[in-house]
Design a protein around this motif. Structure first.
Motif, mmCIF file in Angstrom:
data_model
loop_
_atom_site.group_PDB
_atom_site.id
_atom_site.type_symbol
_atom_site.label_atom_id
_atom_site.label_comp_id
_atom_site.label_asym_id
_atom_site.label_seq_id
_atom_site.Cartn_x
_atom_site.Cartn_y
_atom_site.Cartn_z
ATOM 1 N N ALA A 90 31.647 -11.781 13.351
ATOM 2 C CA ALA A 90 31.364 -11.614 11.928
ATOM 3 C C ALA A 90 32.527 -12.094 11.068
ATOM 4 C CB ALA A 90 31.061 -10.142 11.631
ATOM 5 N N MET A 91 33.747 -11.923 11.562
ATOM 6 C CA MET A 91 34.906 -12.262 10.739
ATOM 7 C C MET A 91 35.165 -13.757 10.681
ATOM 8 S SD MET A 91 36.623 -9.861 9.187
ATOM 9 C CE MET A 91 38.312 -10.436 9.113
ATOM 10 N N THR A 92 34.471 -14.536 11.497
ATOM 11 C CA THR A 92 34.728 -15.976 11.467
ATOM 12 C C THR A 92 33.481 -16.763 11.052
ATOM 13 O OG1 THR A 92 34.374 -15.916 13.856
ATOM 14 C CG2 THR A 92 36.635 -16.042 13.100
ATOM 15 N N ILE A 93 32.544 -16.071 10.399
ATOM 16 C CA ILE A 93 31.408 -16.795 9.822
ATOM 17 C C ILE A 93 31.754 -17.081 8.372
ATOM 18 C CG2 ILE A 93 28.988 -16.642 9.147
ATOM 19 C CD1 ILE A 93 28.539 -14.834 11.538
ATOM 20 N N PHE A 94 31.873 -18.351 8.040
ATOM 21 C CA PHE A 94 32.253 -18.717 6.673
ATOM 22 C C PHE A 94 31.094 -19.443 6.008
ATOM 23 C CE2 PHE A 94 36.221 -18.415 9.018
ATOM 24 C CZ PHE A 94 36.929 -17.557 8.205
ATOM 25 N N TYR A 95 30.877 -19.120 4.724
ATOM 26 C CA TYR A 95 29.813 -19.786 3.991
ATOM 27 C C TYR A 95 30.348 -21.027 3.288
ATOM 28 C CZ TYR A 95 26.686 -15.826 4.652
ATOM 29 O OH TYR A 95 25.883 -14.879 5.192
ATOM 30 N N LYS A 96 29.459 -21.997 3.147
ATOM 31 C CA LYS A 96 29.797 -23.176 2.356
ATOM 32 C C LYS A 96 29.963 -22.757 0.902
ATOM 33 C CE LYS A 96 28.300 -27.478 4.288
ATOM 34 N NZ LYS A 96 27.147 -28.264 4.683
ATOM 35 N N PRO A 97 30.989 -23.262 0.226
ATOM 36 C CA PRO A 97 31.116 -22.949 -1.199
ATOM 37 C C PRO A 97 29.995 -23.631 -1.977
ATOM 38 C CG PRO A 97 32.754 -24.548 -0.532
ATOM 39 C CD PRO A 97 32.066 -24.118 0.715
ATOM 40 N N THR A 98 29.273 -22.859 -2.775
ATOM 41 C CA THR A 98 28.136 -23.431 -3.488
ATOM 42 C C THR A 98 28.419 -23.651 -4.953
ATOM 43 O OG1 THR A 98 27.348 -21.200 -3.826
ATOM 44 C CG2 THR A 98 26.430 -22.414 -1.955
ATOM 45 N N ALA A 99 29.237 -22.780 -5.550
ATOM 46 C CA ALA A 99 29.510 -22.825 -6.982
ATOM 47 C C ALA A 99 28.246 -22.601 -7.795
ATOM 48 C CB ALA A 99 30.191 -24.130 -7.397
ATOM 49 N N ALA A 100 27.173 -22.115 -7.151
ATOM 50 C CA ALA A 100 25.976 -21.735 -7.891
ATOM 51 C C ALA A 100 25.998 -20.214 -7.947
ATOM 52 C CB ALA A 100 24.720 -22.226 -7.174
ATOM 53 N N PHE A 101 26.381 -19.673 -9.106
ATOM 54 C CA PHE A 101 26.802 -18.290 -9.143
ATOM 55 C C PHE A 101 25.727 -17.319 -8.670
ATOM 56 C CE2 PHE A 101 27.894 -14.216 -11.082
ATOM 57 C CZ PHE A 101 29.160 -14.085 -10.553
#
Lengths: 350, 211
Positions: A151-162
């Motif tokens: 769980a600690m190494t699942i990173f989301y893509k930055p979307t910048a869609a608030f």
């Protein structure tokens, strides 16, 4: 100081001379550091959405709550107003991936447990603020990383869609660098200059507060300008990482063998938790050395361990472990560089 | 400790379990307390083995105490311990082969446990056989209790199960089955026992410092 009561304070007054009083206090430093972290938090929330805000808020609220609870249980004066628990929660939250805000699988308890380990175990059980050996936020994160490695190494893509709650997972730039090499990384980001730009503004996968090198640099420079931290630890830390990864960090894409002097220092400096760690966590007054020479050695040590883990270790990123390991050595370094009194000779001392 | 005329057998047992608990009070033999306690079964087996070896070593040393030259007493104690460790090692290997695979290495290490040697030196070599039996039983039970408590929490928190039966549905706190979590568990439980001692029995707490 905020933790001192009137009676204790009176005991410290030793002379009648007019003294210049500084208005710097523990709580003032804590709140200033929190303000310095604000730009990076803002970028994190912008790129990772409300999830990031929820995670950080959860960490702050639970840190302050656990500080209050442990102080009450242990019969100590409650010092939640000095801002140290707030800052610990803020730092811990900024060190976590935004993907922890998830209800299936249920992971909301993870940041709360991290805050408990950070505040109750690492700080309060060792005697409260000023007595802890290790940086509380980093111990909290290390505990979580070892306990929930998936769980600690699942990173989301930055979307910048608030308000977009859809998320896509991806590896961090350092993770891609470790697994697939530099060419793959450039392929993902388009061009090399675009890669650096994205790293600067923070549009890349990672923990909430670590992605935007520029925002962290602004906060760090603000602290330097206010003289709450000195240049010794951050500069030596970052410079050591740059030099060592430049010399040993390059690999031949065809064979995968190490090529000397072919690493990418700029990428390594802008990546991972280095900026956050060097400016905001290695410079912690309590867990770092106090003498200037010792701070330089401390920074170099942090940089060496970070580079070692990044180049050779099993984890893609090593700032957290580097700072925690060097925390052990902080008192030793202080003793090692202590200046000898004028006219001091070894024989005379005996 | 060495007051032969004032010893009550119940007092000796109580001393081993509470007053001088090997793990939580005098902090000796912390190596097995961290190494084998990631499952309840392993911890309890280790505790039983130490209980057996401690009692038998105490008895043997107490019987032989008049014949042991003080100059070579430490090697003799180790030899006696090694004898009983071999007995328990072979017994475990024969009757619990599955569990032996997990704790076997540490069973052999009992020879070097500080608690066994220290009780032989401090108590059994100075006291009669019957009190030595009760001292060994007390210390062994204190050790067994400590390892059971530690391994109970470590298996429950780290694997979400007890004696291998799953209990918790959510993802457990993995760190507690790793060595780092062993230190967390020992430290927190030691602090908890100190707290009980200070709060309810007016003791001074202990900081410990062994290996």
């Amino acid at each position: 100081m905020a933790v001192m009561n009137e009676k204790e304070h009176a005991r410290l007054i030793v002379s009648v001379s007019p003294h210049i009083r500084s208005d710097v206090s523990v709580s003032r430093i804590m709140w200033t550091v929190s303000i310095a972290l604000f730009p990076a938090l803002l970028m994190g929330v912008y790129f990772f959405g409300p999830r990031a805000l929820f995670i950080v808020a959860t960490c702050i609220v639970s840190s302050v709550f656990f500080e209050y609870l442990t102080a009450k249980v242990m019969g100590r004066p409650v010092t939640i107003n000095d801002g140290s628990a707030f800052l610990t929660g803020l730092l811990l939250g900024m060190n976590l991936p935004s993907s922890l805000w998830s209800f299936s699988p249920f992971l909301i308890h993870v940041p709360i447990i991290g805050s408990f380990v950070a505040v109750a175990i690492t700080k309060m059980l060792f005697g409260g603020l000023g007595y802890n050996i290790f940086n509380p936020a980093l111990i909290g994160r290390a505990f979580l990383l070892i306990s929930w490695p998936r769980a600690m190494t699942i990173f989301y893509k930055p979307t910048a869609a608030f308000l977009g709650f859809d998320a896509q997972t991806t590896a961090t730039p350092l993770g891609i660098l470790k697994e697939d090499g530099m060419n793959k990384l450039i392929e993902v980001f388009g061009t090399k200059s675009n890669l650096y730009l994205m790293k600067l503004i923070g549009q890349n996968a990672g923990s909430i507060g670590e992605t935007s090198a520029l925002a962290l640099l602004i906060g760090g420079l603000y602290l330097l300008a206010k003289r709450y931290i000195t240049w010794h630890i951050p500069v030596t830390f970052i410079a050591t990482v740059a030099v060592v990864t430049w010399i040993f960090g390059g690999t031949d894409p065809a064979t995968g063998k190490m090529v000397l002097f072919a690493g990418d220092p700029l990428l390594n400096v802008l990546s991972g938790g280095l900026m956050l760690g060097a400016f905001f966590m290695a410079t912690d007054y309590v867990t770092g050395p106090t003498l200037r020479n010792a701070q330089i050695l401390f920074g170099i040590g942090c940089g060496l361990i970070t580079s070692l883990i990044r180049i050779k270790g099993g984890f893609p990123e090593g700032v957290m472990f580097a700072i925690l390991l060097m925390n052990c050595f902080a008192p030793l370094l202080d003793r090692y560089v202590k200046r000898k009194p004028f006219g001091f000779r070894k024989e005379a001392a005996r | 400790m060495a007051q032969p005329n004032k010893i009550s057998y119940f007092g000796l047992i109580k001393n081993g379990i509470f007053g001088e608990n090997p793990i939580f009070r005098v902090a000796l033999s912390l190596c097995p307390a961290v190494a084998v306690t990631n499952s309840l079964k392993g911890g309890m087996l280790m505790g039983v083995a130490v209980l057996f070896v401690q009692t038998m070593t105490n008895v043997t040393v107490s019987i032989l105490r008049k014949f042991i030259n003080p100059k070579v007493r430490i090697p003799i104690f180790i030899l006696v311990t090694a004898t009983w460790v071999t007995v328990s090692d072979l017994l475990l290997h024969a009757y619990e082969p599955a569990a032996y695979k997990q704790v076997g290495l540490y069973i052999k290490l009992i020879v070097a446990f500080a608690i066994i040697l220290s009780r032989a030196e401090l108590f059994a070599s100075k006291n009669k056989v019957i009190p030595s039996i009760f001292d060994g039983l007390g210390m062994g039970m204190g050790f067994l209790l400590a390892l059971t408590v530690i391994s109970f929490f470590r298996e429950l928190l780290g694997s979400g199960s007890l004696l291998g039966y799953p209990l918790v549905a959510t993802k457990p706190v993995l760190i507690f089955v790793l060595p780092a979590g062993g230190f967390f568990a020992v430290g927190l439980l030691m602090g908890f026992f100190n707290w009980i001692d200070i709060k309810f029995f007016g003791g001074a707490g202990s900081s410990g410092g062994g290996h």
